[in-house]
Design an enzyme around this catalytic site. Structure first.
Site, mmCIF file in Angstrom:
data_model
loop_
_atom_site.group_PDB
_atom_site.id
_atom_site.type_symbol
_atom_site.label_atom_id
_atom_site.label_comp_id
_atom_site.label_asym_id
_atom_site.label_seq_id
_atom_site.Cartn_x
_atom_site.Cartn_y
_atom_site.Cartn_z
ATOM 1 N N CYS A 1 37.039 -26.255 -42.342
ATOM 2 C CA CYS A 1 37.410 -26.381 -43.751
ATOM 3 C C CYS A 1 36.493 -27.389 -44.445
ATOM 4 O O CYS A 1 35.840 -28.205 -43.780
ATOM 5 C CB CYS A 1 38.876 -26.799 -43.888
ATOM 6 S SG CYS A 1 39.169 -28.580 -43.683
ATOM 7 N N ASP B 1 56.929 -18.391 -44.875
ATOM 8 C CA ASP B 1 56.431 -19.202 -45.984
ATOM 9 C C ASP B 1 56.985 -20.604 -45.843
ATOM 10 O O ASP B 1 58.038 -20.808 -45.241
ATOM 11 C CB ASP B 1 56.886 -18.631 -47.330
ATOM 12 C CG ASP B 1 58.345 -18.981 -47.613
ATOM 13 O OD1 ASP B 1 58.596 -19.970 -48.319
ATOM 14 O OD2 ASP B 1 59.245 -18.277 -47.107
ATOM 15 N N ASP C 1 60.603 -14.985 -54.386
ATOM 16 C CA ASP C 1 61.977 -15.106 -53.909
ATOM 17 C C ASP C 1 62.921 -14.773 -55.060
ATOM 18 O O ASP C 1 62.503 -14.586 -56.199
ATOM 19 C CB ASP C 1 62.244 -16.491 -53.327
ATOM 20 C CG ASP C 1 62.071 -17.618 -54.333
ATOM 21 O OD1 ASP C 1 62.044 -17.338 -55.542
ATOM 22 O OD2 ASP C 1 61.966 -18.780 -53.905
ATOM 23 N N CYS D 1 37.500 -27.900 -36.789
ATOM 24 C CA CYS D 1 37.897 -27.257 -38.045
ATOM 25 C C CYS D 1 36.687 -27.035 -38.947
ATOM 26 O O CYS D 1 35.798 -27.882 -39.031
ATOM 27 C CB CYS D 1 38.943 -28.108 -38.758
ATOM 28 S SG CYS D 1 39.548 -27.387 -40.301
ATOM 29 N N HIS E 1 42.781 -28.552 -46.126
ATOM 30 C CA HIS E 1 42.730 -28.615 -44.669
ATOM 31 C C HIS E 1 44.009 -28.060 -44.048
ATOM 32 O O HIS E 1 43.955 -27.252 -43.108
ATOM 33 C CB HIS E 1 42.513 -30.046 -44.176
ATOM 34 C CG HIS E 1 42.751 -30.178 -42.705
ATOM 35 N ND1 HIS E 1 41.804 -29.842 -41.752
ATOM 36 C CD2 HIS E 1 43.870 -30.540 -42.004
ATOM 37 C CE1 HIS E 1 42.315 -29.996 -40.543
ATOM 38 N NE2 HIS E 1 43.568 -30.426 -40.672
ATOM 39 N N CYS F 1 36.868 -31.117 -43.426
ATOM 40 C CA CYS F 1 36.347 -31.490 -42.106
ATOM 41 C C CYS F 1 34.833 -31.335 -42.023
ATOM 42 O O CYS F 1 34.172 -32.087 -41.302
ATOM 43 C CB CYS F 1 37.026 -30.649 -41.028
ATOM 44 S SG CYS F 1 38.776 -31.057 -40.792
#
Length: 376
Positions: free
Chosen positions: A307, A267, A93, A305, A336, A310
């Site tokens: 990830c 974002d 940015d 999930c 996660h 999980c």
């Protein structure tokens, strides 16, 4: 990999679009969610872990990096990619949003903004030219032009004055950026919630010409309904063949609603910040891992999930390490959340490509309305 910056639009479903942004450092699948690496790190995450969530691109923050460790130091050390060990694209940015948020610590003029550092009180000046120089030193793949972002609500005269200043700064940013093959400069549309001012801003940006276009000045206090009302028309003022970036958004339903209205990139610090405070995003809404209901629960955060949090840990364990203030809690919950956000993006990309976005969106909202699973 492409040696130049380009955008290929592959499919659309209604206003929703999917494609690929090509850069010398790799492609960015759109719609894309960019994790925020404010100070050259996504907090509580290793770069390879961020990549493993499915992220193609990160966002870096000009304001924070110019103050510490400084853009000049990062340049001497080989640029931001090498400094933070991220070999994929980086968008930075302009620093404008953070500087404008300093309120009493800054002074705004036609030239730019003078402000005092929140770190040590030292005085700095940020102009369109200086912002372009900093982002060049960082080695950003996608550079944002310098703009002013007034908080909402604000009266029409204030919004119009601010937007026109931002358009003059956009011209100066374009001139200072110059010709940098392989790097892109995005213009930022302003205009608050005023449709005619948004159109005026878009026309001014198009007359200058940018590699992509952002919708700025939203998610600054106006609420979701007003934001969606603006997004119903604002993306349509921008070129069809360029990426459209909604800055600072956001929550999962904000993201889905934005993509539905033609946005390609977003974002937000939300998934990482929420992970550090125990807020967990799942298919069934948001849960608070510190609540006692999770103390004896052997199930994962989200049974669908994949990830590491999980796959390998129970709610009971995650509750324990959060309440014990163990560092692994921030690591696992952030992983996660970022994984879940990237799953949303992948689901939308597939649905748009297959012409089933409306059905995907309905299932997404139905799952969240269902609420979290009942405690054991």
């Amino acid at each position: 990999m492409s040696e130049r910056f380009s955008f290929d639009l592959h499919a659309s479903d209604g206003k929703a679009r999917t494609g690929v942004i090509h850069t010398p450092r790799g492609g960015v699948r759109t719609p894309a969610f960019m994790p925020v690496g404010t100070a050259a790190t996504v907090k509580a995450m290793m770069p390879e872990s961020v990549r493993a969530t499915g992220a193609d691109i990160l966002l870096g923050n000009t304001y924070h990096l110019m103050l510490r460790p400084t853009a000049e130091r990062i340049d001497r050390l080989g640029g931001l990619h090498r400094f933070m060990n991220w070999d994929r694209p980086i968008l930075t940015d302009s620093g404008g949003f953070q500087v404008m948020s300093l309120a009493g610590l800054r002074k705004l003029t036609e030239k730019g903004v003078t402000f005092k550092s929140h770190i040590d009180g030292s005085k700095h000046e940020l102009t369109p030219e200086r912002s372009m120089e900093i982002q060049r030193l960082l080695g950003s793949d996608i550079v944002m032009c310098f703009d002013e972002c007034p908080a909402l609500p604000a009266d029409r005269d204030r919004i119009a004055e601010s937007m026109r200043l931002s358009m003059r700064w956009a011209e100066r940013s374009r001139e200072a950026f110059g010709d940098r093959p392989g790097h892109a400069l995005f213009g930022i549309m302003q205009g608050g919630l005023e449709q005619d001012l948004r159109e005026e801003s878009a026309q001014a940006l198009r007359s200058v010409g940018f590699d992509g276009y952002a919708v700025g000045g939203l998610a600054v206090g106006e609420g979701q309904a007003a934001m969606f009302d603006c997004l119903d028309y604002a993306p349509g003022f921008l070129p069809e063949d360029k990426p459209r970036y909604l800055m600072g958004v956001g929550k999962p339903d904000d993201i889905v609603g934005a993509v539905k209205r033609g946005i390609d990139m977003m974002d937000c610090v939300l998934p990482s910040r929420s992970g550090r405070t125990g807020q967990v995003f799942t298919r069934h809404g948001v849960l608070n891992i510190k609540n006692a209901r999770h103390m004896d629960d052997p199930r994962p955060l989200d049974e669908a999930c994949t990830c590491p949090a999980c796959r390998n840990y129970s709610r009971a364990y995650l509750h324990h390490v959060f309440r014990s203030q163990e560092i692994i809690s921030s690591m696992l919950l952030t992983w996660h959340n970022l994984h879940y956000f990237q799953e949303i993006m992948q689901g939308m990309r597939e649905a748009i490509a297959g012409g089933t976005f409306e059905a995907w969106e309905a299932a997404f909202h139905a799952g969240r309305a269902q609420g979290d699973i009942e405690p054991l």
